[in-house]
Design an enzyme around this catalytic site. Structure first.
Site, PDB file in Angstrom:
ATOM      1  N   HIS A 102       4.733  14.961 -22.138  1.00  0.00           N
ATOM      2  CA  HIS A 102       5.395  14.066 -23.073  1.00  0.00           C
ATOM      3  C   HIS A 102       5.553  14.744 -24.644  1.00  0.00           C
ATOM      4  O   HIS A 102       6.264  14.362 -25.452  1.00  0.00           O
ATOM      5  CB  HIS A 102       4.748  12.791 -23.349  1.00  0.00           C
ATOM      6  CG  HIS A 102       3.390  12.965 -24.224  1.00  0.00           C
ATOM      7  ND1 HIS A 102       2.264  13.166 -23.943  1.00  0.00           N
ATOM      8  CD2 HIS A 102       3.160  12.433 -25.445  1.00  0.00           C
ATOM      9  CE1 HIS A 102       1.429  12.994 -24.655  1.00  0.00           C
ATOM     10  NE2 HIS A 102       2.125  12.642 -25.802  1.00  0.00           N
ATOM     11  N   ASP A 134       0.792  -1.407   0.173  1.00  0.00           N
ATOM     12  CA  ASP A 134      -0.069  -0.184  -0.122  1.00  0.00           C
ATOM     13  C   ASP A 134       0.928   1.222  -0.128  1.00  0.00           C
ATOM     14  O   ASP A 134       1.982   1.152   0.747  1.00  0.00           O
ATOM     15  CB  ASP A 134      -0.799   0.163   1.251  1.00  0.00           C
ATOM     16  CG  ASP A 134      -2.113   0.857   1.286  1.00  0.00           C
ATOM     17  OD1 ASP A 134      -1.806   1.879   0.922  1.00  0.00           O
ATOM     18  OD2 ASP A 134      -3.105   0.321   1.160  1.00  0.00           O
ATOM     19  N   LYS A 149       1.660  14.139 -15.777  1.00  0.00           N
ATOM     20  CA  LYS A 149       0.591  14.935 -16.085  1.00  0.00           C
ATOM     21  C   LYS A 149      -0.518  14.122 -15.852  1.00  0.00           C
ATOM     22  O   LYS A 149      -0.626  13.022 -16.047  1.00  0.00           O
ATOM     23  CB  LYS A 149       0.511  15.303 -17.504  1.00  0.00           C
ATOM     24  CG  LYS A 149      -0.546  15.498 -18.272  1.00  0.00           C
ATOM     25  CD  LYS A 149      -0.305  15.978 -19.802  1.00  0.00           C
ATOM     26  CE  LYS A 149      -1.628  16.127 -20.414  1.00  0.00           C
ATOM     27  NZ  LYS A 149      -2.482  15.201 -20.538  1.00  0.00           N
ATOM     28  N   HIS A 198       0.294  20.814 -23.418  1.00  0.00           N
ATOM     29  CA  HIS A 198       1.131  20.438 -24.683  1.00  0.00           C
ATOM     30  C   HIS A 198       1.204  21.629 -25.669  1.00  0.00           C
ATOM     31  O   HIS A 198       2.209  21.828 -26.277  1.00  0.00           O
ATOM     32  CB  HIS A 198       0.511  19.149 -25.369  1.00  0.00           C
ATOM     33  CG  HIS A 198       0.182  17.868 -24.688  1.00  0.00           C
ATOM     34  ND1 HIS A 198       1.246  17.727 -23.573  1.00  0.00           N
ATOM     35  CD2 HIS A 198      -0.587  17.106 -24.681  1.00  0.00           C
ATOM     36  CE1 HIS A 198       0.862  16.435 -23.187  1.00  0.00           C
ATOM     37  NE2 HIS A 198      -0.389  15.901 -23.928  1.00  0.00           N
ATOM     38  N   GLU A 233      -7.828  15.267 -33.293  1.00  0.00           N
ATOM     39  CA  GLU A 233      -7.736  13.730 -33.109  1.00  0.00           C
ATOM     40  C   GLU A 233      -8.947  13.193 -33.824  1.00  0.00           C
ATOM     41  O   GLU A 233     -10.265  13.636 -33.415  1.00  0.00           O
ATOM     42  CB  GLU A 233      -7.637  13.260 -31.648  1.00  0.00           C
ATOM     43  CG  GLU A 233      -6.200  13.559 -31.056  1.00  0.00           C
ATOM     44  CD  GLU A 233      -5.952  13.413 -29.865  1.00  0.00           C
ATOM     45  OE1 GLU A 233      -4.916  12.921 -29.283  1.00  0.00           O
ATOM     46  OE2 GLU A 233      -6.978  13.950 -28.893  1.00  0.00           O
ATOM     47  N   ASP A 240      -6.619  19.124 -20.799  1.00  0.00           N
ATOM     48  CA  ASP A 240      -6.030  17.623 -21.227  1.00  0.00           C
ATOM     49  C   ASP A 240      -4.710  18.089 -22.117  1.00  0.00           C
ATOM     50  O   ASP A 240      -3.749  17.644 -21.961  1.00  0.00           O
ATOM     51  CB  ASP A 240      -7.011  16.940 -22.283  1.00  0.00           C
ATOM     52  CG  ASP A 240      -6.449  15.727 -22.099  1.00  0.00           C
ATOM     53  OD1 ASP A 240      -5.601  15.036 -21.478  1.00  0.00           O
ATOM     54  OD2 ASP A 240      -6.985  15.083 -23.445  1.00  0.00           O
ATOM     55  N   LYS A 242     -11.530  16.503 -30.057  1.00  0.00           N
ATOM     56  CA  LYS A 242     -11.614  14.923 -30.240  1.00  0.00           C
ATOM     57  C   LYS A 242     -12.537  14.653 -31.487  1.00  0.00           C
ATOM     58  O   LYS A 242     -13.475  15.641 -31.580  1.00  0.00           O
ATOM     59  CB  LYS A 242     -12.188  14.248 -29.139  1.00  0.00           C
ATOM     60  CG  LYS A 242     -11.303  14.438 -27.902  1.00  0.00           C
ATOM     61  CD  LYS A 242     -10.090  13.562 -27.653  1.00  0.00           C
ATOM     62  CE  LYS A 242      -9.377  13.537 -26.749  1.00  0.00           C
ATOM     63  NZ  LYS A 242      -7.856  12.770 -26.785  1.00  0.00           N
ATOM     64  N   LYS A 269       8.987  15.217 -27.996  1.00  0.00           N
ATOM     65  CA  LYS A 269       9.035  14.815 -29.236  1.00  0.00           C
ATOM     66  C   LYS A 269       9.904  15.895 -29.997  1.00  0.00           C
ATOM     67  O   LYS A 269       9.911  16.801 -29.885  1.00  0.00           O
ATOM     68  CB  LYS A 269       7.432  15.343 -29.790  1.00  0.00           C
ATOM     69  CG  LYS A 269       6.510  14.459 -29.053  1.00  0.00           C
ATOM     70  CD  LYS A 269       4.837  14.634 -29.931  1.00  0.00           C
ATOM     71  CE  LYS A 269       3.822  13.901 -29.045  1.00  0.00           C
ATOM     72  NZ  LYS A 269       3.246  12.746 -29.973  1.00  0.00           N
TER      73      LYS A 269
HETATM   74  C1  BG6 Z   1      -2.276  13.141 -23.860  1.00  0.00           C
HETATM   75  C2  BG6 Z   1      -3.935  13.441 -23.619  1.00  0.00           C
HETATM   76  O1  BG6 Z   1      -1.801  13.894 -22.799  1.00  0.00           O
HETATM   77  O2  BG6 Z   1      -1.920  13.312 -25.101  1.00  0.00           O
HETATM   78  C3  BG6 Z   1      -4.819  12.602 -24.720  1.00  0.00           C
HETATM   79  O3  BG6 Z   1      -4.307  13.093 -22.559  1.00  0.00           O
HETATM   80  C4  BG6 Z   1      -4.197  12.866 -26.137  1.00  0.00           C
HETATM   81  O4  BG6 Z   1      -5.952  12.987 -24.738  1.00  0.00           O
HETATM   82  C5  BG6 Z   1      -2.669  12.672 -26.143  1.00  0.00           C
HETATM   83  O5  BG6 Z   1      -4.734  11.566 -27.131  1.00  0.00           O
HETATM   84  C6  BG6 Z   1      -2.029  12.849 -27.503  1.00  0.00           C
HETATM   85  O6  BG6 Z   1      -0.748  12.378 -27.636  1.00  0.00           O
HETATM   86  P1  BG6 Z   1      -0.242  12.234 -29.011  1.00  0.00           P
HETATM   87  O7  BG6 Z   1       1.441  12.053 -28.663  1.00  0.00           O
HETATM   88  O8  BG6 Z   1      -0.683  10.961 -29.210  1.00  0.00           O
HETATM   89  O9  BG6 Z   1      -0.293  13.418 -29.797  1.00  0.00           O
END
Ligand code: BG6
Length: 459
Positions: free
Chosen positions: A168, A85, A138, A230, A206, A225, A316, A172
């Site tokens: 992330h 835990d 995140k 990003h 997306e 998000d 989305k 890239k």
């Molecule tokens: C994430 C989001 O941080 O990034 C997702 O939570 C999103 O909703 C994703 O789809 C997109 O990442 P990538 O690298 O596929 O562009």
């Protein structure tokens, strides 16, 4: 301010979805490339054991990574497990034992932030925090207040240079190429300003919905998000001043200055949308007003960017999956003005393919004096052995390089821009899946010449 190389990795949330889809494949490649030779300890609650974890790691690498027997065998031998835990002191005593002689372990918290305070406290009490660094996932808070509370918790036991907040997108290479491209090409700097640039557009589209992430997404929405993190990082790369040196802090200082020069969002500068059918998604509230699409207009109050609009759009269920930036240039008055059919541009495509393109006008075929837009493209083929974003950020964190991580002040400034807007109850317009957001966006927030809707060649 580079730190020493870390000599062990402990990752919490080892049985979670993120570990399965991203972390195991990344760690395996780090081992394969010789960038990770130290113990890797997975930590999870429940009735797991090392054999189960190894089996899950294998399945994950086979499904999402680049499995091969030799390098996986090495990864397998480095993998350890501690179960227990996260609130129990004994768990952390066992982690400290499993760390053996490690002096600079990395604790990677791939778990919900609500658990951070307890874990940070236990890391300290057990001695696990000594000489250590933490990587945190995140979302870093849900607003300014929660982010600064999380920062306080982390900073109570770790110094800022030992905290690695993952975004992330910073892992890239095409995102980092934006800054590189701007500053290594000397022809850009003289025109990279309000005198020559009409506007910039950042689109992250997306063509899929929220998948099975309703519980997370419904309390998050597109702005929290992907835009606050990003896409603001991309905006900073596009607009920051040249750093005085290439160390992590000089670069991160310039990014923070950009965010500080952006005023909080106002209602008239944002359009929110929600795709039709969202309310029927699993774990979504029946009357949810969460946005699955947002388009916004921002200004940077600096001598370089005064008056230039920056458009950011993410959603989305849009027509394609693509992240692309379009920098539009102004027409300069001349005898040729009436022939210049379109503005020059620079287009950075981040994904699915990587492109940097100059849009130039050339004389069209035929006898008329008319122009046609043609692109000179660079970098069209991706490097086959390219590290993916997770591998890159985890490699950097283990090596002690914080450049591609969000600093405390950055995260807080980014929240300040969106906070007031998110706390107010502005309308959310419905849109058909497969459209570029709701119709209202084309009435209220339109770049001169219209939005750049990326075209993706479907393979
Ligand atoms: C994430 C989001 O941080 O990034 C997702 O939570 C999103 O909703 C994703 O789809 C997109 O990442 P990538 O690298 O596929 O562009």
């Amino acid at each position: 301010m580079a730190q020493v190389k870390s000599d062990a990795l402990v990752f919490y949330g080892a049985t979670g979805d993120l570990a399965y889809k991203k972390i195991f494949p990344a760690l395996h490649l780090m081992v394969k490339r010789g960038n990770l030779n130290s113990p890797i300890i997975g930590v999870a609650r429940g009735d797991y054991d090392l054999e189960k974890l190894r089996a899950r790691a294998k399945e994950s690498v086979q499904k999402y990574g680049q499995y091969d027997e030799e390098s996986f065998a090495k990864f397998y031998s480095l993998l350890g497990f501690v179960g227990g835990d996260y609130t129990d002191t004994q768990t952390f005593i066992r982690i400290r034992e499993a760390l053996g002689n490690a002096k600079n372990p990395t604790h990677y918290l791939a778990i919900p932030p609500v658990l951070f305070p307890k874990i940070v406290e236990q890391l300290d009490l057990s001695g696990c925090a000594k000489g250590a660094r933490v990587i945190v996932e995140k979302p870093f808070g849900t607003d300014f207040e929660s982010a600064s509370a999380l920062n306080k918790v982390l900073l109570s036991k770790f110094s800022e240079s030992a905290i690695y907040r993952i975004d992330h997108y910073l892992g890239k290479r095409p995102v980092n190429n934006i800054v590189f491209f701007r500053f290594v090409n000397s022809l850009l700097e003289p025109v990279w300003n309000k005198t020559h640039i009409e506007s910039m557009e950042i689109t992250m589209a997306e063509d899929f919905g929220i998948q099975s992430r309703g519980a997370f997404y419904d309390v998050t929405g597109a702005i929290r998000d992907v835009i606050q993190n990003h896409l603001f990082q991309i905006l900073c790369n596009l607009t920051m001043e040249p750093p005085k040196a290439l160390d992590s802090e000089s670069i991160r200082d310039e990014k923070v200055k950009v965010l500080k020069a952006i005023a909080p969002l106002k209602a008239q500068d944002v359009v929110k949308g929600q795709y039709k059918g969202y309310l029927g998604e699993k774990a979504v509230q029946p009357n949810s007003k969460t946005e699955t699409f947002a388009a916004m207009r921002l200004h940077i109050d600096s001598p370089r960017w005064e008056g230039v609009p920056f458009y950011i759009r993410a959603g989305k269920y849009l027509p394609v999956t693509c992240t692309e930036i379009l920098v539009k240039f102004k027409h300069l008055p001349s005898a040729y003005s009436s022939i210049a059919s379109q503005p020059n541009h620079i287009r950075f495509r981040i994904s699915p393919d990587v492109t940097v393109a100059f849009g130039m006008l050339i004389m069209a075929q035929g006898e008329d004096m008319s122009s046609v837009l043609s692109e000179i493209q660079g970098n069209p083929t991706p490097f086959p052995n390219e590290k993916d974003a997770y591998e890159r950020v985890l490699t950097d964190a283990m090596a002690g390089d914080p450049t591609h991580f969000a600093r405390q002040d950055y995260v807080e400034e980014a929240w300040k821009i969106v906070d007031d807007y998110l706390k107010s109850d502005y309308p959310v317009f419905e849109y058909e899946p497969g459209n570029w957001g709701p119709d209202q966006v084309n009435e209220l927030i339109v770049p001169t010449g219209g939005w750049n809707n990326p075209v993706v060649n479907k393979k």
